[in-house]
Design an enzyme around this catalytic site. Structure first.
Site, mmCIF file in Angstrom:
data_model
loop_
_atom_site.group_PDB
_atom_site.id
_atom_site.type_symbol
_atom_site.label_atom_id
_atom_site.label_comp_id
_atom_site.label_asym_id
_atom_site.label_seq_id
_atom_site.Cartn_x
_atom_site.Cartn_y
_atom_site.Cartn_z
ATOM 1 N N THR A 15 0.835 -1.249 -0.010
ATOM 2 C CA THR A 15 -0.043 0.101 0.021
ATOM 3 C C THR A 15 0.855 1.386 0.136
ATOM 4 O O THR A 15 0.546 2.217 -0.562
ATOM 5 C CB THR A 15 -0.813 0.134 1.136
ATOM 6 N N ASN A 16 2.291 1.198 0.684
ATOM 7 C CA ASN A 16 2.989 2.416 0.453
ATOM 8 C C ASN A 16 3.408 2.470 -0.701
ATOM 9 O O ASN A 16 3.432 3.506 -1.248
ATOM 10 C CB ASN A 16 4.095 2.131 1.745
ATOM 11 N N ARG A 61 15.739 -15.464 -1.847
ATOM 12 C CA ARG A 61 16.781 -15.486 -0.882
ATOM 13 C C ARG A 61 17.635 -16.928 -0.983
ATOM 14 O O ARG A 61 18.864 -17.056 -0.991
ATOM 15 C CB ARG A 61 16.418 -15.296 0.298
ATOM 16 N N ARG A 93 13.724 -7.064 5.057
ATOM 17 C CA ARG A 93 14.990 -7.870 5.321
ATOM 18 C C ARG A 93 16.175 -6.819 5.446
ATOM 19 O O ARG A 93 15.862 -5.639 5.263
ATOM 20 C CB ARG A 93 15.553 -8.634 4.100
ATOM 21 N N ILE A 94 17.252 -6.826 6.408
ATOM 22 C CA ILE A 94 18.181 -6.177 6.558
ATOM 23 C C ILE A 94 19.391 -6.050 5.334
ATOM 24 O O ILE A 94 19.566 -6.787 4.684
ATOM 25 C CB ILE A 94 19.175 -6.470 7.683
ATOM 26 N N HIS A 111 8.611 3.193 8.858
ATOM 27 C CA HIS A 111 8.697 2.518 9.923
ATOM 28 C C HIS A 111 7.525 2.758 10.805
ATOM 29 O O HIS A 111 7.223 3.994 10.961
ATOM 30 C CB HIS A 111 9.937 2.272 10.975
ATOM 31 N N ASP A 152 16.524 0.676 11.492
ATOM 32 C CA ASP A 152 15.574 1.776 11.781
ATOM 33 C C ASP A 152 16.666 2.839 12.858
ATOM 34 O O ASP A 152 15.980 3.472 13.662
ATOM 35 C CB ASP A 152 14.556 1.271 13.096
HETATM 36 C C1 GRF Z 1 4.245 -0.962 6.876
HETATM 37 O O1 GRF Z 1 3.288 -0.790 8.208
HETATM 38 C C2 GRF Z 1 5.528 -0.670 6.882
HETATM 39 O O2 GRF Z 1 5.610 0.372 8.021
HETATM 40 C C3 GRF Z 1 5.941 -1.866 7.633
HETATM 41 O O3 GRF Z 1 5.207 -2.816 6.883
HETATM 42 C C4 GRF Z 1 3.874 -2.261 6.600
HETATM 43 C C5 GRF Z 1 4.166 -2.523 5.074
HETATM 44 O O4 GRF Z 1 2.740 -2.035 4.531
HETATM 45 N N1 GRF Z 1 7.381 -2.010 7.618
HETATM 46 P P1 GRF Z 1 2.402 -2.253 2.746
HETATM 47 O O5 GRF Z 1 3.106 -3.426 2.377
HETATM 48 O O6 GRF Z 1 3.309 -0.735 2.302
HETATM 49 O O7 GRF Z 1 1.046 -2.047 2.962
#
Ligand code: GRF
EC number: 2.1.2.2
Length: 208
Positions: A15-16, A61, A93-94, A111, A152
Protein backbone atom coordinates in the site's frame (compact mmCIF):
# COMPACT_ATOMS: atom_id res chain seq x y z
CA UNK A 1 16.50 17.93 -14.35
CA UNK A 2 15.03 14.57 -15.41
CA UNK A 3 12.69 12.67 -13.05
CA UNK A 4 14.50 10.77 -10.25
CA UNK A 5 14.78 7.05 -10.94
CA UNK A 6 13.35 5.15 -7.97
CA UNK A 7 13.72 1.50 -7.01
CA UNK A 8 11.17 0.20 -4.47
CA UNK A 9 11.84 -2.88 -2.29
CA UNK A 10 8.81 -4.63 -0.84
CA UNK A 11 7.90 -7.86 0.99
CA UNK A 12 4.11 -7.53 1.26
CA UNK A 13 0.86 -5.92 0.13
CA UNK A 14 2.46 -2.69 -1.08
CA UNK A 15 0.00 0.00 0.00
CA UNK A 16 2.96 2.35 0.54
CA UNK A 17 4.18 1.47 -2.97
CA UNK A 18 0.68 2.21 -4.34
CA UNK A 19 0.77 5.65 -2.70
CA UNK A 20 4.03 6.43 -4.51
CA UNK A 21 2.61 5.17 -7.82
CA UNK A 22 -0.52 7.32 -7.39
CA UNK A 23 1.50 10.44 -6.44
CA UNK A 24 3.80 9.97 -9.46
CA UNK A 25 0.80 9.45 -11.79
CA UNK A 26 -0.83 12.62 -10.40
CA UNK A 27 2.39 14.58 -10.98
CA UNK A 28 2.96 15.34 -7.27
CA UNK A 29 6.21 13.36 -7.22
CA UNK A 30 8.75 14.23 -9.94
CA UNK A 31 10.13 10.75 -10.19
CA UNK A 32 9.66 7.43 -11.95
CA UNK A 33 9.64 3.95 -10.43
CA UNK A 34 12.14 2.00 -12.54
CA UNK A 35 11.71 -1.31 -10.71
CA UNK A 36 9.91 -2.99 -7.80
CA UNK A 37 11.92 -5.80 -6.17
CA UNK A 38 10.60 -8.35 -3.66
CA UNK A 39 12.07 -11.20 -1.64
CA UNK A 40 8.54 -12.68 -1.47
CA UNK A 41 7.14 -14.30 -4.65
CA UNK A 42 3.51 -13.78 -3.66
CA UNK A 43 3.92 -10.17 -2.47
CA UNK A 44 0.85 -8.31 -3.79
CA UNK A 45 3.08 -5.31 -4.36
CA UNK A 46 4.54 -7.12 -7.40
CA UNK A 47 1.04 -7.30 -8.88
CA UNK A 48 0.56 -3.56 -8.22
CA UNK A 49 3.80 -2.92 -10.15
CA UNK A 50 2.76 -5.11 -13.10
CA UNK A 51 -0.67 -3.40 -13.16
CA UNK A 52 1.18 -0.09 -13.61
CA UNK A 53 3.64 -1.27 -16.26
CA UNK A 54 6.58 -1.23 -13.82
CA UNK A 55 9.32 -3.94 -13.90
CA UNK A 56 8.49 -6.38 -11.08
CA UNK A 57 11.41 -8.54 -9.96
CA UNK A 58 11.28 -11.43 -7.47
CA UNK A 59 14.64 -12.52 -6.04
CA UNK A 60 14.59 -15.73 -4.03
CA UNK A 61 16.97 -15.55 -1.04
CA UNK A 62 17.20 -19.37 -1.13
CA UNK A 63 18.97 -19.16 -4.55
CA UNK A 64 21.78 -17.15 -3.04
CA UNK A 65 24.81 -18.46 -1.19
CA UNK A 66 24.38 -15.89 1.58
CA UNK A 67 22.92 -12.44 2.36
CA UNK A 68 25.89 -10.70 0.70
CA UNK A 69 25.28 -12.51 -2.61
CA UNK A 70 21.52 -11.90 -2.28
CA UNK A 71 22.09 -8.16 -1.78
CA UNK A 72 24.52 -8.11 -4.74
CA UNK A 73 21.69 -9.37 -6.98
CA UNK A 74 19.42 -6.54 -5.79
CA UNK A 75 22.17 -3.95 -6.27
CA UNK A 76 22.71 -5.28 -9.81
CA UNK A 77 18.99 -4.85 -10.66
CA UNK A 78 19.10 -1.27 -9.33
CA UNK A 79 22.39 -0.32 -10.98
CA UNK A 80 21.42 -1.63 -14.42
CA UNK A 81 18.45 0.77 -14.32
CA UNK A 82 20.53 3.70 -12.95
CA UNK A 83 18.33 3.89 -9.86
CA UNK A 84 19.12 7.04 -7.84
CA UNK A 85 16.77 6.57 -4.86
CA UNK A 86 15.88 3.32 -3.10
CA UNK A 87 12.65 3.18 -1.07
CA UNK A 88 12.02 0.39 1.45
CA UNK A 89 8.22 0.13 1.52
CA UNK A 90 7.46 -2.76 3.87
CA UNK A 91 10.72 -4.55 2.98
CA UNK A 92 11.48 -6.96 5.80
CA UNK A 93 15.14 -7.85 5.27
CA UNK A 94 18.30 -6.11 6.51
CA UNK A 95 20.48 -4.56 3.77
CA UNK A 96 24.17 -5.47 3.51
CA UNK A 97 26.81 -2.88 4.41
CA UNK A 98 27.88 -2.94 0.74
CA UNK A 99 24.32 -1.94 -0.24
CA UNK A 100 24.30 0.89 2.32
CA UNK A 101 27.68 2.23 1.21
CA UNK A 102 26.70 2.10 -2.50
CA UNK A 103 23.51 4.09 -1.79
CA UNK A 104 24.54 6.20 1.22
CA UNK A 105 21.77 8.74 2.10
CA UNK A 106 19.85 7.53 -0.94
CA UNK A 107 17.80 4.83 0.85
CA UNK A 108 14.54 5.82 2.58
CA UNK A 109 12.55 3.51 4.89
CA UNK A 110 9.08 3.82 6.47
CA UNK A 111 8.60 2.34 9.97
CA UNK A 112 5.24 2.09 11.79
CA UNK A 113 6.26 3.61 15.13
CA UNK A 114 7.81 6.78 16.61
CA UNK A 115 11.49 5.82 16.43
CA UNK A 116 13.41 5.19 18.73
CA UNK A 117 10.39 3.49 20.37
CA UNK A 118 9.30 0.03 19.23
CA UNK A 119 11.88 -0.38 16.49
CA UNK A 120 14.97 -2.42 15.64
CA UNK A 121 15.45 -6.18 15.36
CA UNK A 122 12.14 -8.11 15.53
CA UNK A 123 9.97 -4.96 15.34
CA UNK A 124 8.19 -5.05 12.00
CA UNK A 125 4.64 -4.99 10.63
CA UNK A 126 1.89 -6.03 13.08
CA UNK A 127 4.47 -7.02 15.74
CA UNK A 128 5.09 -3.31 16.27
CA UNK A 129 1.42 -2.49 16.88
CA UNK A 130 0.99 -5.49 19.23
CA UNK A 131 4.01 -4.36 21.29
CA UNK A 132 2.65 -0.78 21.45
CA UNK A 133 -0.78 -1.97 22.65
CA UNK A 134 0.67 -4.53 25.09
CA UNK A 135 2.85 -1.77 26.57
CA UNK A 136 -0.20 0.40 27.11
CA UNK A 137 1.17 3.35 25.16
CA UNK A 138 -1.25 6.26 24.53
CA UNK A 139 0.26 7.47 21.28
CA UNK A 140 2.21 5.85 18.49
CA UNK A 141 2.86 6.98 14.93
CA UNK A 142 5.14 6.53 11.93
CA UNK A 143 8.69 7.51 11.00
CA UNK A 144 10.33 7.95 7.61
CA UNK A 145 14.12 7.90 7.77
CA UNK A 146 17.31 7.34 5.81
CA UNK A 147 18.77 3.84 6.19
CA UNK A 148 22.18 3.18 7.71
CA UNK A 149 23.95 0.02 8.85
CA UNK A 150 21.63 -0.73 11.81
CA UNK A 151 17.89 -1.50 11.75
CA UNK A 152 15.76 1.70 12.02
CA UNK A 153 18.68 3.90 13.25
CA UNK A 154 19.27 6.20 10.26
CA UNK A 155 18.66 9.99 10.25
CA UNK A 156 14.96 10.82 10.64
CA UNK A 157 13.25 12.78 7.85
CA UNK A 158 9.66 13.02 9.19
CA UNK A 159 7.57 11.66 12.10
CA UNK A 160 3.86 11.98 12.85
CA UNK A 161 1.94 10.76 15.91
CA UNK A 162 -1.29 8.75 16.09
CA UNK A 163 -3.58 8.75 19.15
CA UNK A 164 -4.43 5.28 20.50
CA UNK A 165 -8.13 4.96 21.32
CA UNK A 166 -9.63 2.77 24.04
CA UNK A 167 -11.04 0.24 21.56
CA UNK A 168 -8.02 -0.02 19.27
CA UNK A 169 -6.70 -3.46 18.41
CA UNK A 170 -3.75 -4.46 16.19
CA UNK A 171 -5.82 -4.24 12.99
CA UNK A 172 -7.42 -0.85 13.69
CA UNK A 173 -4.13 0.62 14.90
CA UNK A 174 -2.25 -0.72 11.86
CA UNK A 175 -4.75 0.94 9.53
CA UNK A 176 -4.59 4.28 11.40
CA UNK A 177 -0.79 4.24 11.25
CA UNK A 178 -0.72 3.17 7.58
CA UNK A 179 -2.70 6.29 6.65
CA UNK A 180 0.01 8.42 8.27
CA UNK A 181 2.76 6.30 6.68
CA UNK A 182 1.37 6.99 3.22
CA UNK A 183 1.41 10.75 3.87
CA UNK A 184 4.92 10.82 5.33
CA UNK A 185 6.52 8.54 2.73
CA UNK A 186 5.06 10.34 -0.28
CA UNK A 187 6.04 13.74 1.17
CA UNK A 188 9.60 12.59 1.86
CA UNK A 189 9.99 11.14 -1.65
CA UNK A 190 8.36 14.24 -3.21
CA UNK A 191 10.87 16.55 -1.50
CA UNK A 192 13.81 14.22 -2.18
CA UNK A 193 12.96 14.26 -5.89
CA UNK A 194 12.92 18.07 -5.78
CA UNK A 195 16.38 17.96 -4.15
CA UNK A 196 15.00 19.67 -1.02
CA UNK A 197 16.37 17.24 1.56
CA UNK A 198 19.93 17.42 2.95
CA UNK A 199 21.58 15.25 5.58
CA UNK A 200 24.18 16.68 7.99
CA UNK A 201 25.41 13.95 10.31
CA UNK A 202 22.28 12.64 12.05
CA UNK A 203 20.24 15.73 11.21
CA UNK A 204 17.96 16.00 8.19
CA UNK A 205 17.14 19.50 6.94
CA UNK A 206 14.30 20.25 4.53
CA UNK A 207 15.13 23.27 2.36
CA UNK A 208 12.37 25.77 1.49
C1 GRF B 1 4.04 -0.95 6.82
O1 GRF B 1 3.38 -0.76 8.05
C2 GRF B 1 5.50 -0.62 6.96
O2 GRF B 1 5.77 0.43 7.86
C3 GRF B 1 6.02 -1.88 7.55
O3 GRF B 1 5.35 -2.91 6.83
C4 GRF B 1 4.07 -2.42 6.44
C5 GRF B 1 3.99 -2.61 4.93
O4 GRF B 1 2.79 -2.16 4.46
N1 GRF B 1 7.45 -2.02 7.45
P1 GRF B 1 2.52 -2.16 2.86
O5 GRF B 1 3.09 -3.44 2.29
O6 GRF B 1 3.19 -0.94 2.28
O7 GRF B 1 1.04 -2.07 2.79
Amino acid sequence: MSPVKIGVLISGSGTNLQTLIDNINSGDIYGEISVVISNKKDAYGLTRAKNNGIDAVYIDRKNSLDDIEFNKKIIEELKKRDVQLVVLAGYLRILSSEFISQFRNRIINIHPSLIPSFCGKGYYGEKVHKAVLDYGAKITGATVHFVDEEADTGPIIFQKSVEISEGDNVETLKNKVLEVEHLLLSEAVRLYCKDKIIVIGRKVIVRE
